[in-house]
Scaffold this active site. Structure first.
Site, PDB file in Angstrom:
ATOM      1  CB  CYS A  27       5.351   2.071   7.203  1.00  0.00           C
ATOM      2  SG  CYS A  27       4.908   3.598   6.375  1.00  0.00           S
ATOM      3  CG  LEU A  28       6.752   1.065   1.079  1.00  0.00           C
ATOM      4  CD1 LEU A  28       6.201   1.421  -0.297  1.00  0.00           C
ATOM      5  CD2 LEU A  28       7.888   0.055   0.951  1.00  0.00           C
ATOM      6  N   GLY A  61       0.832  -1.198   0.000  1.00  0.00           N
ATOM      7  CA  GLY A  61       0.000   0.000   0.000  1.00  0.00           C
ATOM      8  C   GLY A  61       0.864   1.245   0.000  1.00  0.00           C
ATOM      9  CD  GLN A  91       3.435   5.849   2.576  1.00  0.00           C
ATOM     10  OE1 GLN A  91       2.449   5.352   2.060  1.00  0.00           O
ATOM     11  NE2 GLN A  91       4.422   5.112   3.061  1.00  0.00           N
ATOM     12  CG  HIS A 104       0.609   6.840   5.366  1.00  0.00           C
ATOM     13  ND1 HIS A 104       1.754   7.295   5.986  1.00  0.00           N
ATOM     14  CD2 HIS A 104       0.806   5.517   5.143  1.00  0.00           C
ATOM     15  CE1 HIS A 104       2.602   6.273   6.126  1.00  0.00           C
ATOM     16  NE2 HIS A 104       2.048   5.188   5.631  1.00  0.00           N
ATOM     17  CG  HIS A 129      -0.533   1.516   7.261  1.00  0.00           C
ATOM     18  ND1 HIS A 129       0.406   0.940   8.104  1.00  0.00           N
ATOM     19  CD2 HIS A 129       0.175   2.324   6.437  1.00  0.00           C
ATOM     20  CE1 HIS A 129       1.612   1.399   7.791  1.00  0.00           C
ATOM     21  NE2 HIS A 129       1.502   2.234   6.776  1.00  0.00           N
ATOM     22  CD  GLU A 130      -1.361   2.595   2.693  1.00  0.00           C
ATOM     23  OE1 GLU A 130      -0.798   3.694   2.592  1.00  0.00           O
ATOM     24  OE2 GLU A 130      -0.730   1.544   2.953  1.00  0.00           O
TER      25      GLU A 130
HETATM   26 ZN    ZN Z   1       2.810   3.274   5.532  1.00  0.00          ZN
END
Ligand code: ZN
Length: 170
Positions: free
Chosen positions: A91-92, A46, A51, A137, A133-134
């Protein structure tokens, strides 16, 4: 298509709140394509626009084994939740760190697809975790915000060390 630069914690820009998309135009479609390419490239499931330093409420995900089921969520919203469950998350934007977070087990959610159609659905498990989670963000929140202060402190120290090592190499 272009690969986008993913911001890393503790970058302040990850704390910006994304604005609702008013018109789904080519700019949004290109953004979604680029975000998917970036997500696949970095090995994530995701990615939220925040991000990649774009303050628009757009998120992409693909939970399929074959990485052949991309989903683009514009203005995603959770309208109902039930239960709680703990799952390990990564998480990226927080590379090489995984920890357990408690979230809603089941969610009902809605979003616009790239044709501008309103999609309403419900889900649980990994997909429910990913959507929560997204959306976090897009609201400037990270999964590590849910950790205890002690754990966050440890993570901060670990990242400081990594940064020092990197600056020595360069
Ligand atoms: Zn993330």
């Amino acid at each position: 298509m272009a690969r986008l630069n993913v911001l890393h914690f503790p970058d302040d820009r990850l704390r910006k709140k994304a604005l609702a998309v008013e018109t789904i135009n080519d700019e949004i479609r290109i953004l979604a394509k680029d975000m998917l390419e970036t997500m696949y490239d970095e090995g994530g499931i995701g990615l939220a626009a925040t991000q990649v330093n774009v303050q628009k409420r757009v998120a992409v995900m693909d939970l399929s084994e074959g990485k052949d089921n991309p989903v683009v969520l514009v203005n995603p919203e959770i309208t109902c939740t039930e239960g709680t469950r703990e799952m390990q998350e990564g998480c990226l934007s927080v590379p090489d760190y995984f920890d357990t977070v408690e979230r809603a087990e089941w969610i009902r959610y809605q979003y616009l697809d790239l044709d501008g159609d309103l999609i309403e659905s419900e889900t649980d498990g990994l997909q429910a975790v990913c959507i929560q989670h997204e959306i976090d963000h897009l609201d400037g929140k990270l999964f590590i915000d849910y950790l205890s202060p002690l754990k966050r402190q440890r993570l901060r120290k670990k990242l400081d060390k990594q940064e020092k090592l990197q600056s020595r190499i360069l």
